[in-house]
Write an enzyme that holds these catalytic residues in place. Structure first.
Site, PDB file in Angstrom:
ATOM      1  N   LYS A  34     -10.246  12.732   7.972  1.00 51.46           N
ATOM      2  CA  LYS A  34      -9.761  12.338   9.293  1.00 51.46           C
ATOM      3  C   LYS A  34      -9.776  13.546  10.224  1.00 51.46           C
ATOM      4  CE  LYS A  34      -6.461   8.727   7.960  1.00 51.46           C
ATOM      5  NZ  LYS A  34      -7.134   7.593   8.606  1.00 51.46           N
ATOM      6  N   ARG A  81      -7.695  -0.466   0.990  1.00 50.73           N
ATOM      7  CA  ARG A  81      -8.228  -1.733   0.469  1.00 50.73           C
ATOM      8  C   ARG A  81      -8.666  -1.598  -0.983  1.00 50.73           C
ATOM      9  NH1 ARG A  81     -12.682  -2.111   5.119  1.00 50.73           N
ATOM     10  NH2 ARG A  81     -11.025  -1.040   6.224  1.00 50.73           N
ATOM     11  N   LYS A 102       0.866  -1.190   0.000  1.00 49.68           N
ATOM     12  CA  LYS A 102       0.000   0.000   0.000  1.00 49.68           C
ATOM     13  C   LYS A 102       0.900   1.236   0.000  1.00 49.68           C
ATOM     14  CE  LYS A 102      -3.283   2.579   2.955  1.00 49.68           C
ATOM     15  NZ  LYS A 102      -4.189   2.552   4.118  1.00 49.68           N
ATOM     16  N   ASP A 145      -2.600  10.112   3.379  1.00 47.15           N
ATOM     17  CA  ASP A 145      -3.998   9.720   3.580  1.00 47.15           C
ATOM     18  C   ASP A 145      -4.686  10.746   4.469  1.00 47.15           C
ATOM     19  OD1 ASP A 145      -6.432   8.512   3.901  1.00 47.15           O
ATOM     20  OD2 ASP A 145      -5.693   6.834   5.138  1.00 47.15           O
ATOM     21  N   ASP A 177       1.536   6.235   5.611  1.00 45.48           N
ATOM     22  CA  ASP A 177       0.607   5.300   4.962  1.00 45.48           C
ATOM     23  C   ASP A 177       1.228   4.671   3.705  1.00 45.48           C
ATOM     24  OD1 ASP A 177      -1.797   4.120   5.553  1.00 45.48           O
ATOM     25  OD2 ASP A 177      -2.997   5.467   4.316  1.00 45.48           O
TER      26      ASP A 177
HETATM   27  N1  BES Z   1      -4.310   4.499   6.834  1.00 47.51           N
HETATM   28  C1  BES Z   1      -5.429   4.207   7.634  1.00 47.51           C
HETATM   29  C2  BES Z   1      -5.151   3.201   8.739  1.00 47.51           C
HETATM   30  C3  BES Z   1      -4.188   3.607   9.820  1.00 47.51           C
HETATM   31  C4  BES Z   1      -4.675   4.107  11.015  1.00 47.51           C
HETATM   32  C5  BES Z   1      -2.835   3.434   9.669  1.00 47.51           C
HETATM   33  C6  BES Z   1      -3.793   4.452  12.021  1.00 47.51           C
HETATM   34  C7  BES Z   1      -1.946   3.780  10.686  1.00 47.51           C
HETATM   35  C8  BES Z   1      -2.425   4.272  11.854  1.00 47.51           C
HETATM   36  C9  BES Z   1      -6.577   3.645   6.780  1.00 47.51           C
HETATM   37  O1  BES Z   1      -6.629   4.073   5.477  1.00 47.51           O
HETATM   38  C10 BES Z   1      -7.849   4.048   7.449  1.00 47.51           C
HETATM   39  O2  BES Z   1      -8.075   5.207   7.580  1.00 47.51           O
HETATM   40  N2  BES Z   1      -8.628   3.075   7.865  1.00 47.51           N
HETATM   41  C11 BES Z   1      -9.867   3.330   8.538  1.00 47.51           C
HETATM   42  C12 BES Z   1     -10.862   2.287   8.097  1.00 47.51           C
HETATM   43  C13 BES Z   1     -12.266   2.570   8.527  1.00 47.51           C
HETATM   44  C14 BES Z   1     -12.804   3.780   7.822  1.00 47.51           C
HETATM   45  C15 BES Z   1     -13.121   1.373   8.234  1.00 47.51           C
HETATM   46  C16 BES Z   1      -9.611   3.232  10.042  1.00 47.51           C
HETATM   47  O3  BES Z   1      -8.799   2.415  10.468  1.00 47.51           O
HETATM   48  O4  BES Z   1     -10.202   4.022  10.772  1.00 47.51           O
HETATM   49 ZN    ZN Z   2      -4.793   4.674   4.626  1.00 51.03          ZN
HETATM   50 ZN    ZN Z   3      -7.706   5.919   5.234  1.00 55.37          ZN
END
Ligand code: BES
Ligand code: ZN
Ligand code: ZN
Length: 434
Positions: free
Chosen positions: A206, A280, A194, A199, A217
């Site tokens: 966020k 994903r 990835k 992000d 990321d």
């Molecule tokens: N890049 C993030 C995941 C992440 C979170 C990596 C904290 C490192 C530290 C990912 O793209 C993301 O935002 N995932 C969401 C998924 C949710 C919306 C289902 C998450 O983990 O909140």
């Molecule tokens: Zn991400």
């Molecule tokens: Zn994300």
């Protein structure tokens, strides 16, 4: 001759990881002094002597400094570390074995530091194009080639999920495909990383405090590049591919939206319900591309979910997949390498939570719980039957980026996943010999 001083470092035990820790702590202390040369013995009261590999890994991991953005750099004065084998007559360690261990450890640790440097670079410096340029530099290693594909290719290939994530970014996406192909290859190993160079969460933005660190990321991308670099430098007998989906996830008038339906490369449709579950989407298309290569092993690496950090803690990688044997072999390699990992089990009830009323699947689960596993199960929709037992999903969201130094991991990127996969390969070459 200057005066000679002694540095004592405590060590809880002679376990490999305690030696790595002691060596890295010694190095960190030495970096702050004017010392230019040091010597260390490999003897111990308890023989079987100190693990040279762990010692060298600890020194090199500890030597990494992230000072790219400091205007005043303070380079270490340390030039030489001599490892003395004087006591090795007591143990079964020839100069040849020691030299081999030294070389392997140097390559593994330098590959890890290479990944750290990529992840630590700011999002404005390490754009998808810059990441592709970084990948190109690896072609100086024998048998390594690199192909970089742009939007035209992604459109031709129907990689619409990947393209949707990129849409609101001013930086165009890149699909990076590195190959290491030695003559004596025993297996084809395909890695997918990835590569979110930033992000922001997209329209499902966020909160500010969660956005900081999202330059990390791209840690999956950095890891797969580093693994290929390490394996190629070690001249391991595997054909290895590292495939990276590189893009940002940004906001803007043309951003992809919750309610959009995307058609992935394999024709499956995805209802977008949260644009922050973007990794994903990128991986789905990249995994389809990767499987066209006919892998014997398929590993994807990603900072995929915050839920994985909740489940396992911030030190541990989540290992998912269908084959218990494969998961077990990776867990074993991880422990040997000094990385922490834990297995997260799939089940059919969690898979059902991804159902969508409008498309083949939703990009998020309907439940708050089990988010690391449902993300893994989302990816499972893009794994062909023939590859189910050859696939591992490694969620490195916890250990990839360190905000409070621990063990021999300094603040910032850790190179998570690099050592465990190189150890897995080195172990696998031995398995093949039996
Ligand atoms: N890049 C993030 C995941 C992440 C979170 C990596 C904290 C490192 C530290 C990912 O793209 C993301 O935002 N995932 C969401 C998924 C949710 C919306 C289902 C998450 O983990 O909140
Ligand atoms: Zn991400
Ligand atoms: Zn994300």
């Amino acid at each position: 001759m200057g005066e000679s001083k002694t540095l004592y470092v405590g060590c809880d035990s002679l376990d490999a990881d305690e030696i790595r820790l002691a060596a890295s702590k010694a190095l960190e202390a030495l970096k702050k002094t004017n010392v230019r040369t040091v010597a260390i013995g490999t003897y111990s009261n308890d023989c079987p002597g100190i693990n040279i590999k762990a010692l060298v890994e600890g020194f090199i991991l500890g030597s990494y400094t992230f000072d790219t953005y400091k205007s005043k750099k303070e380079p270490s004065k340390l030039e030489t570390i001599t490892i003395c084998l004087e006591d090795c007559s007591r143990v079964d360690l020839s100069l040849e074995t020691a030299t081999k261990a030294l070389r392997a450890a140097t390559i593994v640790a330098e590959a890890t530091n290479f990944a750290k440097a990529i992840v630590n670079a700011t999002p404005e410096d390490m754009t998808p194009i810059a990441l592709a340029e970084m990948a190109q530099t690896l072609t100086s290693i024998p048998n390594v080639t690199c192909k970089v594909m742009d939007e035209t290719f992604l459109k031709e290939q129907g990689m619409n999920a990947f393209l949707a994530v990129n849409r609101a970014s001013v930086h165009p996406p890149r699909l990076i495909h590195l190959t290491y192909k030695p003559e004596n290859a025993k297996k084809r190993l395909v890695y997918v990383g990835k590569g979110l160079t930033y992000d922001s969460g997209g329209l499902s933005l966020k909160p500010s405090e969660h956005m900081v660190t999202m330059k990390a990321d791209k840690s999956g991308a950095a890891a797969v590049m580093a693994i290929l670099k390490g394996a190629a430098t070690l001249a391991l007998p595997y054909e290895i591919h590292a495939i990276i989906g590189a893009t940002e996830n940004m906001i803007g008038g043309n951003a992809y939206k919750p309610d959009d339906v995307l058609v992935a490369k394999n024709g499956k449709t995805i209802e977008v319900r949260n644009t922050d579950a973007e990794g994903r989407l990128v991986l789905a298309d990249c995994l389809c591309y990767a499987q066209e290569l006919g892998p014997d092993l398929l590993v994807d690496m990603a900072t995929l979910t915050g839920a994985c950090v909740v489940a396992l803690g911030e030190y541990t990688t989540g290992i998912m997949g269908h084959s218990s044997e494969l998961k077990h072999s990776m867990l074993k390699a991880s422990t040997a390498s000094g990385e922490l990992s834990g297995s997260l089990p799939f089940n059919k009830y969690l898979k059902k939570l991804l159902k969508s009323s409008v498309a083949d699947m939703s990009n998020i689960s309907t439940s708050r719980y089990g988010g690391a596993i449902t993300a893994g199960l989302f990816l499972d929709n893009f794994i062909e039957e023939a590859h189910k037992d050859k696939w591992l999903h490694l969620d490195i969201a916890g250990p990839a980026y360190i905000e409070k130094a621990w063990g021999y991991n300094q603040f910032g990127a850790s190179g998570a996943g690099v050592r465990m996969n190189l150890y897995w390969m080195i172990d696998d070459t031995k398995r093949g010999d039996q």
